[in-house]
Design a protein around this motif. Structure first.
Motif, PDB file in Angstrom:
ATOM      1  N   GLU A   1      40.494  31.315  50.836  1.00 13.88           N
ATOM      2  CA  GLU A   1      41.243  30.075  51.065  1.00 13.88           C
ATOM      3  C   GLU A   1      41.781  29.494  49.753  1.00 13.88           C
ATOM      4  N   HIS A   2      41.016  29.631  48.666  1.00 13.99           N
ATOM      5  CA  HIS A   2      41.414  29.010  47.397  1.00 13.99           C
ATOM      6  C   HIS A   2      41.984  30.016  46.398  1.00 13.99           C
ATOM      7  N   LEU A   3      42.439  31.159  46.895  1.00 13.17           N
ATOM      8  CA  LEU A   3      42.982  32.206  46.023  1.00 13.17           C
ATOM      9  C   LEU A   3      44.273  31.726  45.352  1.00 13.17           C
ATOM     10  N   GLY A   4      44.360  31.900  44.036  1.00  9.78           N
ATOM     11  CA  GLY A   4      45.565  31.517  43.300  1.00  9.78           C
ATOM     12  C   GLY A   4      46.487  32.710  43.063  1.00  9.78           C
ATOM     13  N   ASP A   5      47.617  32.441  42.424  1.00 12.85           N
ATOM     14  CA  ASP A   5      48.631  33.485  42.222  1.00 12.85           C
ATOM     15  C   ASP A   5      48.110  34.673  41.415  1.00 12.85           C
ATOM     16  N   GLY A   6      47.297  34.363  40.382  1.00 10.45           N
ATOM     17  CA  GLY A   6      46.764  35.445  39.552  1.00 10.45           C
ATOM     18  C   GLY A   6      45.895  36.386  40.390  1.00 10.45           C
ATOM     19  N   GLY A   7      45.093  35.803  41.264  1.00  8.06           N
ATOM     20  CA  GLY A   7      44.226  36.602  42.140  1.00  8.06           C
ATOM     21  C   GLY A   7      45.056  37.466  43.081  1.00  8.06           C
ATOM     22  N   VAL A   8      46.115  36.884  43.623  1.00  2.17           N
ATOM     23  CA  VAL A   8      47.001  37.648  44.530  1.00  2.17           C
ATOM     24  C   VAL A   8      47.577  38.849  43.793  1.00  2.17           C
ATOM     25  N   ARG A   9      48.066  38.620  42.592  1.00  2.00           N
ATOM     26  CA  ARG A   9      48.678  39.724  41.819  1.00  2.00           C
ATOM     27  C   ARG A   9      47.646  40.805  41.501  1.00  2.00           C
ATOM     28  N   ALA A  10      46.455  40.368  41.129  1.00  2.94           N
ATOM     29  CA  ALA A  10      45.404  41.342  40.797  1.00  2.94           C
ATOM     30  C   ALA A  10      45.048  42.183  42.022  1.00  2.94           C
ATOM     31  N   MET A  11      44.967  41.539  43.172  1.00  2.00           N
ATOM     32  CA  MET A  11      44.639  42.281  44.400  1.00  2.00           C
ATOM     33  C   MET A  11      45.741  43.274  44.740  1.00  2.00           C
TER      34      MET A  11
ATOM     35  N   ALA B   1      26.807  48.994  41.211  1.00  2.00           N
ATOM     36  CA  ALA B   1      27.419  49.730  42.335  1.00  2.00           C
ATOM     37  C   ALA B   1      28.252  50.894  41.808  1.00  2.00           C
ATOM     38  N   ARG B   2      28.994  50.632  40.756  1.00  4.68           N
ATOM     39  CA  ARG B   2      29.872  51.671  40.205  1.00  4.68           C
ATOM     40  C   ARG B   2      29.052  52.862  39.690  1.00  4.68           C
ATOM     41  N   THR B   3      27.934  52.561  39.060  1.00  9.18           N
ATOM     42  CA  THR B   3      27.059  53.642  38.576  1.00  9.18           C
ATOM     43  C   THR B   3      26.636  54.565  39.718  1.00  9.18           C
ATOM     44  N   LEU B   4      26.476  53.981  40.902  1.00 12.38           N
ATOM     45  CA  LEU B   4      26.038  54.774  42.057  1.00 12.38           C
ATOM     46  C   LEU B   4      27.222  55.348  42.831  1.00 12.38           C
ATOM     47  N   GLY B   5      28.439  55.031  42.391  1.00 12.18           N
ATOM     48  CA  GLY B   5      29.626  55.514  43.102  1.00 12.18           C
ATOM     49  C   GLY B   5      29.889  54.773  44.401  1.00 12.18           C
ATOM     50  N   LEU B   6      29.342  53.552  44.539  1.00  6.69           N
ATOM     51  CA  LEU B   6      29.544  52.782  45.778  1.00  6.69           C
ATOM     52  C   LEU B   6      30.752  51.845  45.651  1.00  6.69           C
ATOM     53  N   PRO B   7      31.600  51.773  46.664  1.00  4.77           N
ATOM     54  CA  PRO B   7      32.724  50.837  46.613  1.00  4.77           C
ATOM     55  C   PRO B   7      32.255  49.390  46.724  1.00  4.77           C
ATOM     56  N   VAL B   8      33.064  48.476  46.197  1.00  6.52           N
ATOM     57  CA  VAL B   8      32.678  47.062  46.245  1.00  6.52           C
ATOM     58  C   VAL B   8      33.693  46.246  47.050  1.00  6.52           C
ATOM     59  N   LYS B   9      33.192  45.087  47.510  1.00  9.98           N
ATOM     60  CA  LYS B   9      34.017  44.069  48.162  1.00  9.98           C
ATOM     61  C   LYS B   9      33.421  42.723  47.773  1.00  9.98           C
ATOM     62  N   LEU B  10      34.130  41.637  48.035  1.00  9.61           N
ATOM     63  CA  LEU B  10      33.622  40.356  47.522  1.00  9.61           C
ATOM     64  C   LEU B  10      33.975  39.169  48.415  1.00  9.61           C
ATOM     65  N   HIS B  11      32.957  38.299  48.616  1.00  9.73           N
ATOM     66  CA  HIS B  11      33.205  36.964  49.166  1.00  9.73           C
ATOM     67  C   HIS B  11      33.794  36.148  48.008  1.00  9.73           C
ATOM     68  N   ALA B  12      35.074  35.877  48.052  1.00  5.07           N
ATOM     69  CA  ALA B  12      35.733  35.274  46.893  1.00  5.07           C
ATOM     70  C   ALA B  12      36.594  34.080  47.286  1.00  5.07           C
ATOM     71  N   GLU B  13      36.631  33.111  46.417  1.00  2.69           N
ATOM     72  CA  GLU B  13      37.495  31.930  46.530  1.00  2.69           C
ATOM     73  C   GLU B  13      37.421  31.286  47.927  1.00  2.69           C
ATOM     74  N   GLN B  14      36.178  31.202  48.466  1.00  8.11           N
ATOM     75  CA  GLN B  14      36.023  30.555  49.783  1.00  8.11           C
ATOM     76  C   GLN B  14      36.044  29.037  49.653  1.00  8.11           C
ATOM     77  N   LEU B  15      35.302  28.526  48.657  1.00  2.78           N
ATOM     78  CA  LEU B  15      35.190  27.076  48.518  1.00  2.78           C
ATOM     79  C   LEU B  15      35.895  26.574  47.266  1.00  2.78           C
ATOM     80  N   SER B  16      36.135  27.487  46.314  1.00  2.57           N
ATOM     81  CA  SER B  16      36.819  27.106  45.072  1.00  2.57           C
ATOM     82  C   SER B  16      37.439  28.361  44.464  1.00  2.57           C
ATOM     83  N   ASP B  17      38.380  28.175  43.525  1.00  6.05           N
ATOM     84  CA  ASP B  17      39.003  29.331  42.864  1.00  6.05           C
ATOM     85  C   ASP B  17      38.128  29.708  41.675  1.00  6.05           C
TER      86      ASP B  17
END
Ligand code: NIG
Ligand code: FE
Length: 402
Positions: free
Chosen positions: A263-273, A228-244
């Motif tokens: 739902e399963h987002l941890g502190d590190g993920g919060v900080r990164a976001m 996606a980055r090579t094409l200049g397209l922004p990304v999004k993600l289905h993340a930490e839905q069932l597990s971290d």
């Protein structure tokens, strides 16, 4: 260009960083598709020449709703899996047994373009009836170059034929199609290889993936994001839905517009976001329908200053809802958002999750997308459930006909 005065309204502008930004006896001047001015009617500058004047009858007016996460285009439905889950099977059990997303892939591949369009159009109309003026639609039930292109083209067609903005997201890395069973890395290679053609055909506004133990690993997701980055397209993600799984941190590394479910987002993920400025898109419909018990870490997201958005996640497996208003209610009851956070979550923050800075608030310079409601206070949007107080919708300055 026509300049229209929309008068006799109570405006919920969301203009400041917090608060409703309520303006009693308000008015909006719309020039073409853009808000030229919004404020107290009596203060309207007389330098703005008005061609048409429309009385909103004292209605409460908010920005149009932005449903920033849907899987609107698919064949069939999965009520049978709902029954299996009620009898004890889990969403993951069903997916591992070859059902779940893969059963919708079979039904989608078997459906004609006309059928896919007609069913998605009905769904879009239902969302629009509750004030949606911008809609994101993901692919992810075609899972081949041909069928992913078909689904994205249907999404584009909806955007051309209906009075709303459609943003498309390529979610080819949603599940492993049967022809790639046991060869997930080969499938990811294929996805990366067909992305340029989809982009070239102008079918893709963003790229998403499902990073989860029943879907794709962090390493596989990374490869999709690099393509996606090579094409200049922004990304999004289905993340930490069932597990971290560490998906949010990976997405943040790529400056993701948003991470979703969480739902399963941890502190590190919060900080990164927070560092990346990614929006947290929370999906109470999936939480409810899968009978999840762990809510996303709303307090941590708030403290870290991560913007929160709310969406329907409409799809046949985990969130078969067509009511954005019900999601506002559930965001409050399940996730403890305030009604103001909920509304910001389906307007300005949802727009941001789509990379759209031109909408989501009623201020000069924004797109003239707004909805008039039969309620006294904006907190009622999260309060009533199972009813629809939406009365009028304006899209790009033009009133949508019911
Ligand atoms: O957002 N999590 C992955 N994708 C969808 C569900 C898809 C399905 O079950 O068909 C979601 O919940
Ligand atoms: Fe989803």
């Amino acid at each position: 260009m026509t300049t229209t005065l929309w008068r006799n309204a109570r405006l919920v502008t969301l203009a400041g960083p917090s608060g409703w930004g309520l303006i009693e006896r308000g008015a909006i001047v719309v020039d073409g598709a853009t808000i030229a001015w919004a404020g107290v009617e009596a203060d309207r500058p007389d330098t703005l020449a008005i061609d048409a004047d429309i009385d909103l009858g004292g209605a409460l007016v908010t920005p149009g709703l932005v449903d920033c996460h849907t899987h609107l285009i698919y064949g069939g439905q999965r009520a049978n899996e709902f029954e299996q889950r009620l009898e004890g099977a889990s969403y993951e059990d069903i997916a591992r047994a070859g059902g779940g997303i893969r059963s919708t892939v079979a039904a989608t591949r078997a459906a004609s373009d006309a059928t896919l369009f007609a069913s998605a159009r009905d769904r879009a109309l239902a969302l629009m009836a509750e004030g949606v003026t911008t809609l994101e639609i993901k692919s992810g039930y075609g899972l081949s170059a041909e069928h992913e292109a078909r689904c994205l083209a249907v999404a584009r067609q909806l955007g051309r034929e209906l009075a709303l903005t459609v943003r498309t997201t390529c979610l080819s890395a949603h599940a492993l199609p049967p022809e790639y069973a046991g060869r997930a890395d080969d499938y990811i290679d294929a996805v990366c290889a067909w992305l340029p053609a989809l982009h070239e055909a102008k079918l893709v506004d963003a790229v998403d993936a499902f990073c989860e133990r029943i879907a794709f690993s962090v390493a596989q997701t990374r490869r999709v994001f690099e393509a996606a980055r090579t094409l200049g397209l922004p990304v999004k993600l289905h993340a930490e839905q069932l597990s971290d799984s560490g998906g949010a941190a990976l997405a943040a590394e790529f400056g993701a517009l948003s991470c979703e479910h969480l739902e399963h987002l941890g502190d590190g993920g919060v900080r990164a976001m927070a560092r990346a400025g990614s929006v947290a898109v929370l999906l109470p419909g999936a939480f409810y329908f899968l009978r999840e018990t762990q809510a996303p870490p709303v307090a941590a997201l708030r403290t870290a200053g991560v913007p929160i958005a709310i969406a329907t996640d409409h799809n046949p497996g985990s969130s078969p809802t067509l009511s954005p208003l019900l999601m506002l209610s559930m965001a409050c009851t399940f996730f403890r958002l305030t009604p103001e956070e909920s509304l910001r979550g389906m307007t300005m923050n949802a727009a941001r999750a789509l990379g759209l800075a031109d909408r989501g608030r009623l201020v000069a310079g924004q797109r003239a997308d707004f909805a008039a409601w039969n309620i006294d206070h904006p907190n009622e949007l999260s309060y009533w459930f199972g009813s629809n107080p939406c009365r009028r919708v304006v899209v790009g300055g033009v009133e949508r006909q019911a």
